[in-house]
Design a protein around this motif. Structure first.
Motif, PDB file in Angstrom:
ATOM      1  N   SER A  81      22.168 -35.074  14.539  1.00 43.07           N
ATOM      2  CA  SER A  81      23.079 -33.938  14.429  1.00 43.07           C
ATOM      3  C   SER A  81      23.976 -34.113  13.215  1.00 43.07           C
ATOM      4  N   GLY A  82      24.577 -33.002  12.787  1.00 42.68           N
ATOM      5  CA  GLY A  82      25.393 -33.053  11.581  1.00 42.68           C
ATOM      6  C   GLY A  82      26.582 -33.979  11.703  1.00 42.68           C
ATOM      7  N   ALA A  83      27.294 -33.920  12.827  1.00 41.71           N
ATOM      8  CA  ALA A  83      28.493 -34.742  12.995  1.00 41.71           C
ATOM      9  C   ALA A  83      28.156 -36.227  12.993  1.00 41.71           C
ATOM     10  N   VAL A  84      27.094 -36.606  13.703  1.00 37.65           N
ATOM     11  CA  VAL A  84      26.717 -38.025  13.776  1.00 37.65           C
ATOM     12  C   VAL A  84      26.258 -38.530  12.416  1.00 37.65           C
ATOM     13  N   SER A  85      25.436 -37.750  11.723  1.00 38.32           N
ATOM     14  CA  SER A  85      24.945 -38.181  10.403  1.00 38.32           C
ATOM     15  C   SER A  85      26.085 -38.319   9.404  1.00 38.32           C
ATOM     16  N   ILE A  86      27.010 -37.370   9.449  1.00 39.06           N
ATOM     17  CA  ILE A  86      28.118 -37.405   8.492  1.00 39.06           C
ATOM     18  C   ILE A  86      29.031 -38.594   8.756  1.00 39.06           C
ATOM     19  N   LEU A  87      29.401 -38.811  10.012  1.00 43.30           N
ATOM     20  CA  LEU A  87      30.290 -39.934  10.330  1.00 43.30           C
ATOM     21  C   LEU A  87      29.604 -41.275  10.095  1.00 43.30           C
ATOM     22  N   THR A  88      28.311 -41.343  10.341  1.00 43.36           N
ATOM     23  CA  THR A  88      27.579 -42.593  10.110  1.00 43.36           C
ATOM     24  C   THR A  88      27.456 -42.888   8.622  1.00 43.36           C
ATOM     25  N   GLY A  89      27.237 -41.850   7.828  1.00 42.48           N
ATOM     26  CA  GLY A  89      27.034 -42.060   6.398  1.00 42.48           C
ATOM     27  C   GLY A  89      28.239 -42.600   5.668  1.00 42.48           C
ATOM     28  N   GLY A  90      29.443 -42.447   6.217  1.00 40.80           N
ATOM     29  CA  GLY A  90      30.631 -42.928   5.518  1.00 40.80           C
ATOM     30  C   GLY A  90      31.011 -44.353   5.825  1.00 40.80           C
ATOM     31  N   ILE A  91      30.329 -44.981   6.795  1.00 41.76           N
ATOM     32  CA  ILE A  91      30.728 -46.330   7.204  1.00 41.76           C
ATOM     33  C   ILE A  91      30.409 -47.350   6.120  1.00 41.76           C
ATOM     34  N   LEU A  92      29.191 -47.342   5.613  1.00 42.18           N
ATOM     35  CA  LEU A  92      28.796 -48.344   4.619  1.00 42.18           C
ATOM     36  C   LEU A  92      29.555 -48.207   3.300  1.00 42.18           C
ATOM     37  N   PRO A  93      29.730 -47.001   2.738  1.00 39.94           N
ATOM     38  CA  PRO A  93      30.541 -46.927   1.512  1.00 39.94           C
ATOM     39  C   PRO A  93      31.965 -47.429   1.713  1.00 39.94           C
ATOM     40  N   THR A 139      19.049 -38.213   4.054  1.00 39.41           N
ATOM     41  CA  THR A 139      18.336 -37.009   3.639  1.00 39.41           C
ATOM     42  C   THR A 139      16.853 -37.111   3.957  1.00 39.41           C
ATOM     43  N   TYR A 140      16.276 -38.286   3.766  1.00 33.66           N
ATOM     44  CA  TYR A 140      14.858 -38.495   4.075  1.00 33.66           C
ATOM     45  C   TYR A 140      14.594 -38.305   5.565  1.00 33.66           C
ATOM     46  N   PHE A 141      15.438 -38.888   6.414  1.00 34.23           N
ATOM     47  CA  PHE A 141      15.282 -38.709   7.861  1.00 34.23           C
ATOM     48  C   PHE A 141      15.443 -37.236   8.244  1.00 34.23           C
ATOM     49  N   GLN A 142      16.359 -36.560   7.595  1.00 36.69           N
ATOM     50  CA  GLN A 142      16.583 -35.150   7.895  1.00 36.69           C
ATOM     51  C   GLN A 142      15.366 -34.312   7.518  1.00 36.69           C
ATOM     52  N   LEU A 143      14.763 -34.573   6.369  1.00 39.31           N
ATOM     53  CA  LEU A 143      13.575 -33.829   5.961  1.00 39.31           C
ATOM     54  C   LEU A 143      12.382 -34.166   6.842  1.00 39.31           C
ATOM     55  N   CYS A 144      12.294 -35.413   7.294  1.00 39.25           N
ATOM     56  CA  CYS A 144      11.201 -35.783   8.197  1.00 39.25           C
ATOM     57  C   CYS A 144      11.299 -35.037   9.519  1.00 39.25           C
ATOM     58  N   ASN A 145      12.505 -34.646   9.915  1.00 38.16           N
ATOM     59  CA  ASN A 145      12.700 -33.864  11.132  1.00 38.16           C
ATOM     60  C   ASN A 145      12.674 -32.358  10.861  1.00 38.16           C
ATOM     61  N   GLU A 146      12.153 -31.975   9.689  1.00 41.11           N
ATOM     62  CA  GLU A 146      11.951 -30.580   9.314  1.00 41.11           C
ATOM     63  C   GLU A 146      13.245 -29.788   9.239  1.00 41.11           C
ATOM     64  N   TYR A 148      15.768 -28.632   6.537  1.00 42.01           N
ATOM     65  CA  TYR A 148      15.875 -28.519   5.085  1.00 42.01           C
ATOM     66  C   TYR A 148      17.306 -28.284   4.606  1.00 42.01           C
ATOM     67  N   ARG A 149      18.270 -28.246   5.505  1.00 37.52           N
ATOM     68  CA  ARG A 149      19.659 -27.970   5.114  1.00 37.52           C
ATOM     69  C   ARG A 149      20.359 -29.267   4.724  1.00 37.52           C
ATOM     70  N   TRP A 150      19.931 -29.843   3.631  1.00 42.48           N
ATOM     71  CA  TRP A 150      20.433 -31.171   3.250  1.00 42.48           C
ATOM     72  C   TRP A 150      21.538 -31.106   2.202  1.00 42.48           C
ATOM     73  N   TRP A 151      21.785 -29.962   1.589  1.00 42.79           N
ATOM     74  CA  TRP A 151      22.689 -29.900   0.447  1.00 42.79           C
ATOM     75  C   TRP A 151      24.097 -30.364   0.813  1.00 42.79           C
ATOM     76  N   TRP A 152      24.745 -29.606   1.692  1.00 43.82           N
ATOM     77  CA  TRP A 152      26.120 -29.951   2.037  1.00 43.82           C
ATOM     78  C   TRP A 152      26.191 -31.186   2.911  1.00 43.82           C
ATOM     79  N   ARG A 153      25.178 -31.437   3.713  1.00 45.83           N
ATOM     80  CA  ARG A 153      25.217 -32.639   4.547  1.00 45.83           C
ATOM     81  C   ARG A 153      25.150 -33.895   3.698  1.00 45.83           C
ATOM     82  N   SER A 154      24.378 -33.854   2.613  1.00 45.69           N
ATOM     83  CA  SER A 154      24.323 -35.024   1.733  1.00 45.69           C
ATOM     84  C   SER A 154      25.677 -35.261   1.078  1.00 45.69           C
ATOM     85  N   PHE A 155      26.393 -34.176   0.789  1.00 45.52           N
ATOM     86  CA  PHE A 155      27.734 -34.317   0.200  1.00 45.52           C
ATOM     87  C   PHE A 155      28.706 -34.899   1.217  1.00 45.52           C
ATOM     88  N   HIS A 156      28.687 -34.361   2.434  1.00 48.83           N
ATOM     89  CA  HIS A 156      29.634 -34.814   3.451  1.00 48.83           C
ATOM     90  C   HIS A 156      29.299 -36.215   3.970  1.00 48.83           C
TER      91      HIS A 156
END
Length: 225
Positions: A81-93, A139-146, A148-156
């Motif tokens: 989901s968007g919320a989980v992916s976004i919050l997870t993506g900020g941990i490592l940076p 983004t790769y995992f998101q595209l594998c799950n079909e 395609y709305r990766w633009w803003w999610r990759s930013f967030h």
């Protein structure tokens, strides 16, 4: 215009309260007028000039033909989901910079010297690489799950590290500083908000550009007969 506008607004708001305290740290009216002139006379015209030059450039062509009708996106698992992916993506940076962040905050608010700029440059490089890698993976995992709305999610996704940055600044305020008055508290959180917003723009832009290059690369390799 968003980042300079937010910066100017927060600066004006905080400077007003510093004026009310009759502090010598307040910006004089003449200097403030010069800053307003620089904002409206230089910054805004440059924004419109950049936008004009951008409209003259050729639009980047997609490596493959896209369907005019959006496809139906299948139901996604909860961890995609968007919320989980976004919050997870900020941990490592954030994890790449939080140790150095302690020394930077200490040098700013506790008046201690900061002299490890070489190590800081290395941390910045690690931050750039981490933002790019984590966003490409998501983004790769998101595209594998079909999806395609990766633009803003990759930013967030990489930009969400700014949320952890501000949260760390809040913890630092209550555990390391002894600020009790209202105006200094507003100044601290105002400046931390501006820094976090700038960090969000920086890391988010890196994540989007990395994902954009990744998507164009993989789809340019697709052979469609």
């Amino acid at each position: 215009m968003m980042f300079p506008g937010v910066l100017f607004g927060v600066f004006t708001f905080l400077n007003f309260f510093i004026w009310t305290q009759k502090s010598s740290g307040a910006i004089p009216f003449g200097t403030f007028f010069i800053l307003v002139f620089l904002w409206f006379g230089i910054s805004i015209p440059l924004v419109y000039a950049g936008a004009w030059f951008a409209t003259k450039k050729e639009i980047a062509e997609d490596p493959v033909r896209t369907n005019k009708i959006p496809r139906q996106i299948p139901e996604q698992p909860w961890y995609m989901s968007g919320a989980v992916s976004i919050l997870t993506g900020g941990i490592l940076p954030f994890g790449a910079v939080f140790i150095e962040l302690f020394f930077i905050l200490t040098s700013i608010w506790l008046q201690q010297f900061y002299y490890v700029f070489g190590f800081l440059a290395l941390v910045v490089i690690i931050l750039l690489i981490t933002c790019a890698e984590i966003t490409i993976v998501l983004t790769y995992f998101q595209l594998c799950n079909e999806d395609y709305r990766w633009w803003w999610r990759s930013f967030h996704s990489s930009g969400s590290s700014a949320f952890y940055l501000f949260a760390y600044g809040t913890v630092y305020f209550f555990t390391k500083l002894e600020i009790t008055k209202k105006v200094p508290t507003m100044m601290y959180f105002g400046y931390m908000g501006v820094v976090s917003y700038g960090f969000y723009i920086l890391t988010g832009s890196i994540g989007f550009l990395a994902s954009y290059a990744f998507v164009r690369t993989i789809y340019s390799s697709v052979k469609i007969d």
